[in-house]
Design an enzyme around this catalytic site. Structure first.
Site, PDB file in Angstrom:
ATOM      1  N   GLU A 114       4.238  -5.072   4.200  1.00 21.26           N
ATOM      2  CA  GLU A 114       2.818  -4.728   4.245  1.00 21.26           C
ATOM      3  C   GLU A 114       1.942  -5.831   3.654  1.00 21.26           C
ATOM      4  OE1 GLU A 114      -0.929  -2.672   3.686  1.00 21.26           O
ATOM      5  OE2 GLU A 114       0.291  -3.440   2.078  1.00 21.26           O
TER       6      GLU A 114
ATOM      7  N   SER B 250       1.613  -0.711  -1.565  1.00 21.56           N
ATOM      8  CA  SER B 250       2.780  -0.445  -0.710  1.00 21.56           C
ATOM      9  C   SER B 250       3.381  -1.775  -0.260  1.00 21.56           C
ATOM     10  CB  SER B 250       2.370   0.343   0.526  1.00 21.56           C
ATOM     11  OG  SER B 250       1.762   1.551   0.157  1.00 21.56           O
TER      12      SER B 250
ATOM     13  N   ARG C  46      -3.088  -0.283   9.583  1.00 20.81           N
ATOM     14  CA  ARG C  46      -2.849  -1.489   8.765  1.00 20.81           C
ATOM     15  C   ARG C  46      -2.898  -2.791   9.590  1.00 20.81           C
ATOM     16  NH1 ARG C  46      -3.450   1.760   5.401  1.00 20.81           N
ATOM     17  NH2 ARG C  46      -2.415   1.959   3.387  1.00 20.81           N
TER      18      ARG C  46
HETATM   19  N1  EPU Z   1       7.463   9.622  -0.959  1.00 20.97           N
HETATM   20  C1  EPU Z   1       8.730   9.524  -1.475  1.00 20.97           C
HETATM   21  N2  EPU Z   1       8.892   8.899  -2.675  1.00 20.97           N
HETATM   22  C2  EPU Z   1       7.858   8.377  -3.354  1.00 20.97           C
HETATM   23  C3  EPU Z   1       6.571   8.482  -2.839  1.00 20.97           C
HETATM   24  C4  EPU Z   1       6.403   9.102  -1.632  1.00 20.97           C
HETATM   25  O1  EPU Z   1       9.680   9.984  -0.869  1.00 20.97           O
HETATM   26  O2  EPU Z   1       8.106   7.796  -4.419  1.00 20.97           O
HETATM   27  C5  EPU Z   1       7.295  10.290   0.340  1.00 20.97           C
HETATM   28  C6  EPU Z   1       6.944  11.744   0.170  1.00 20.97           C
HETATM   29  O3  EPU Z   1       7.540  12.442   1.211  1.00 20.97           O
HETATM   30  C7  EPU Z   1       5.432  11.758   0.318  1.00 20.97           C
HETATM   31  C8  EPU Z   1       5.231  10.667   1.350  1.00 20.97           C
HETATM   32  O4  EPU Z   1       6.228   9.702   1.029  1.00 20.97           O
HETATM   33  O5  EPU Z   1       4.960  12.964   0.794  1.00 20.97           O
HETATM   34  C9  EPU Z   1       3.877  10.027   1.357  1.00 20.97           C
HETATM   35  O6  EPU Z   1       3.616   9.471   0.069  1.00 20.97           O
HETATM   36  P1  EPU Z   1       2.159   8.989  -0.344  1.00 20.97           P
HETATM   37  O7  EPU Z   1       1.183  10.093  -0.134  1.00 20.97           O
HETATM   38  O8  EPU Z   1       2.226   8.421  -1.704  1.00 20.97           O
HETATM   39  O9  EPU Z   1       1.793   7.897   0.695  1.00 20.97           O
HETATM   40  P2  EPU Z   1       2.596   6.647   1.314  1.00 20.97           P
HETATM   41  O10 EPU Z   1       2.889   6.979   2.735  1.00 20.97           O
HETATM   42  O11 EPU Z   1       3.708   6.220   0.476  1.00 20.97           O
HETATM   43  C10 EPU Z   1       0.406   5.554   2.225  1.00 20.97           C
HETATM   44  C11 EPU Z   1      -0.271   4.228   2.162  1.00 20.97           C
HETATM   45  C12 EPU Z   1      -0.908   4.038   0.789  1.00 20.97           C
HETATM   46  C13 EPU Z   1      -1.921   5.160   0.567  1.00 20.97           C
HETATM   47  C14 EPU Z   1      -1.198   6.490   0.682  1.00 20.97           C
HETATM   48  C15 EPU Z   1      -2.125   7.688   0.586  1.00 20.97           C
HETATM   49  C16 EPU Z   1       0.948   2.774   3.665  1.00 20.97           C
HETATM   50  C17 EPU Z   1       1.917   1.661   3.784  1.00 20.97           C
HETATM   51  N3  EPU Z   1       0.672   3.173   2.427  1.00 20.97           N
HETATM   52  O12 EPU Z   1       1.466   5.525   1.269  1.00 20.97           O
HETATM   53  O13 EPU Z   1      -1.587   2.795   0.787  1.00 20.97           O
HETATM   54  O14 EPU Z   1      -2.530   5.054  -0.692  1.00 20.97           O
HETATM   55  O15 EPU Z   1      -0.533   6.585   1.962  1.00 20.97           O
HETATM   56  O16 EPU Z   1      -2.862   7.798   1.766  1.00 20.97           O
HETATM   57  O17 EPU Z   1       0.451   3.264   4.666  1.00 20.97           O
HETATM   58  C18 EPU Z   1      -1.247   0.479   0.306  1.00 20.97           C
HETATM   59  O18 EPU Z   1      -1.424   0.263   1.493  1.00 20.97           O
HETATM   60  O19 EPU Z   1      -1.009  -0.447  -0.503  1.00 20.97           O
HETATM   61  C19 EPU Z   1      -1.306   1.847  -0.176  1.00 20.97           C
HETATM   62  C20 EPU Z   1      -1.078   2.156  -1.459  1.00 20.97           C
END
Ligand code: EPU
Length: 350
Positions: A344, A246, A164
């Site tokens: 972010e 995010s 990022r």
């Molecule tokens: N999780 C929770 N609660 C939730 C959602 C997720 O506890 O409501 C935990 C779970 O353990 C889950 C983990 O977070 O396994 C990862 O969740 P998710 O796959 O949704 O990904 P994220 O880490 O929350 C990141 C990126 C997203 C991207 C997704 C998928 C960042 C800041 N965000 O989110 O990017 O779509 O991975 O690769 O790195 C963005 O940058 O705006 C964005 C949406």
């Protein structure tokens, strides 16, 4: 070049909050970019480059300078052996661009389906999702350097990409106007099916050996479905997607730190390898462990009802309300785990 005054920015962002741009110009050509830069410089005004507005929080007071809306258009493909260099103007819609590469059967962007915004924004925050990030496919970024007053073509090394992050949102923040991005893609390449959640969704009824034969279009569509379920796809009338995606970055911590987090919470945090003995911990998980839940609301700002990492405008929210919620969440995570969450989205006018 037409310059308008006192134009509301809220409607130009996915979050839908914030005040006016003192001045707004649309740059449809390279010459417009140069002219807008000169116009702002002559008046001693700050300049802000607006792409798709999908990763922005605009202050209630607005932006007291010139907002340049990058409207440059163009999509060219240069074949290079078993690769294709796709040269895309900064103002093109990202999703549309990504979809065209799928239709050309070029691999490298399929996991980045369903992301709102424009092409010009992708190198700035090194857009990434579901196991891919643009840094791995970017061959060159063309940008206007506001300091040197000339166009430059930057190599990926010169862009300083990390999670990022790039020089465009760190050391050289505000210095460049990205006008074109060249992506190097693999013609007929296999899709990247690495992210556990995506792999699980794709595998259904298949065995591992069949993965390479899965079509790029199917991967892109599956990513869109995953995003839709999380309110991370722009859908008309869906209150959960009135967000900036995010709102916090996922913190990268040492393995030792991850063990401390496990001790404090009494359970192992989910973690993703981040190289050099470090792991990435989902901020969403930390936020929930700190006592916040989906749908938590403070005034008209709320946590999405489908994803804890997205802060949403529940209708008429101010930027201050969104920030107050973000601060409360960050303070909660800090108090519980001693981890400072980093915002972010890009803040404008604060
Ligand atoms: N999780 C929770 N609660 C939730 C959602 C997720 O506890 O409501 C935990 C779970 O353990 C889950 C983990 O977070 O396994 C990862 O969740 P998710 O796959 O949704 O990904 P994220 O880490 O929350 C990141 C990126 C997203 C991207 C997704 C998928 C960042 C800041 N965000 O989110 O990017 O779509 O991975 O690769 O790195 C963005 O940058 O705006 C964005 C949406």
């Amino acid at each position: 070049m037409n310059i308008r005054e006192n134009i509301s920015l809220a409607g130009m962002t996915t979050l839908g909050v914030g005040g006016d741009a003192r001045y707004l110009a649309e740059a449809a050509t390279d010459d417009d970019v140069v002219a807008a830069a000169a116009w702002a410089r002559e008046r001693g005004l700050p300049l802000f480059v607006l792409g798709g507005g999908s990763n922005l929080l605009v202050a209630d007071e607005g932006f007291d300078g010139l907002v340049v809306q990058v409207g440059l258009r163009g999509f060219d493909v240069v074949e290079d052996g078993d690769e294709a260099i796709v040269k895309v103007a900064a103002g093109e819609d990202w999703e549309h661009c990504m979809q065209r590469t799928i239709e050309l059967n070029c691999a490298g962007m399929e996991c980045l389906a369903g992301i709102p915004g424009t092409v010009g924004g992708t190198p700035v925050q090194n857009v990434g999702a579901y196991g891919q990030e643009v840094a791995t496919s970017i061959a060159c970024v063309r940008a206007y350097d506001l300091v040197e007053r000339k166009f430059e073509e930057l190599t990926p090394q010169e862009c300083g990409f990390a999670y990022r992050r790039s020089r465009f949102n760190t050391a050289d923040r505000g210095r460049f106007v990205v006008t074109r991005v060249d992506y190097r893609l693999k013609r007929g390449g296999a899709p990247t099916v690495r992210y556990a959640e995506l792999k699980e969704a794709i595998l259904k009824g298949r065995d591992e050996a069949e993965l390479a034969a899965v079509r790029l279009a199917e991967v892109a569509e599956t990513v869109r479905e995953l995003r839709r379920a999380k309110g991370m796809l722009l859908v008309e009338g869906d209150a959960d997607c009135r967000s900036a995606g995010s709102f916090f970055k996922n913190p990268v911590v040492s393995e030792e730190r991850a063990r401390q987090i496990a001790e404090v919470s009494g359970k192992l945090p989910p973690s993703f390898p981040a190289g050099r003995g470090q792991v990435k911990i989902p901020a969403a998980w930390l936020i929930e462990q700190a006592g916040f839940h989906k749908g938590f609301q403070m005034g008209a700002a709320g946590i999405s009802s489908r994803h804890t990492l997205a802060l949403t405008n529940r209708g008429g929210a101010t930027a201050n309300e969104i920030l107050a919620l973000a601060e409360r969440i960050a303070a909660g995570v800090d108090a519980r785990f001693g981890i400072e969450l980093e915002l972010e989205p890009v803040l404008v006018g604060f």
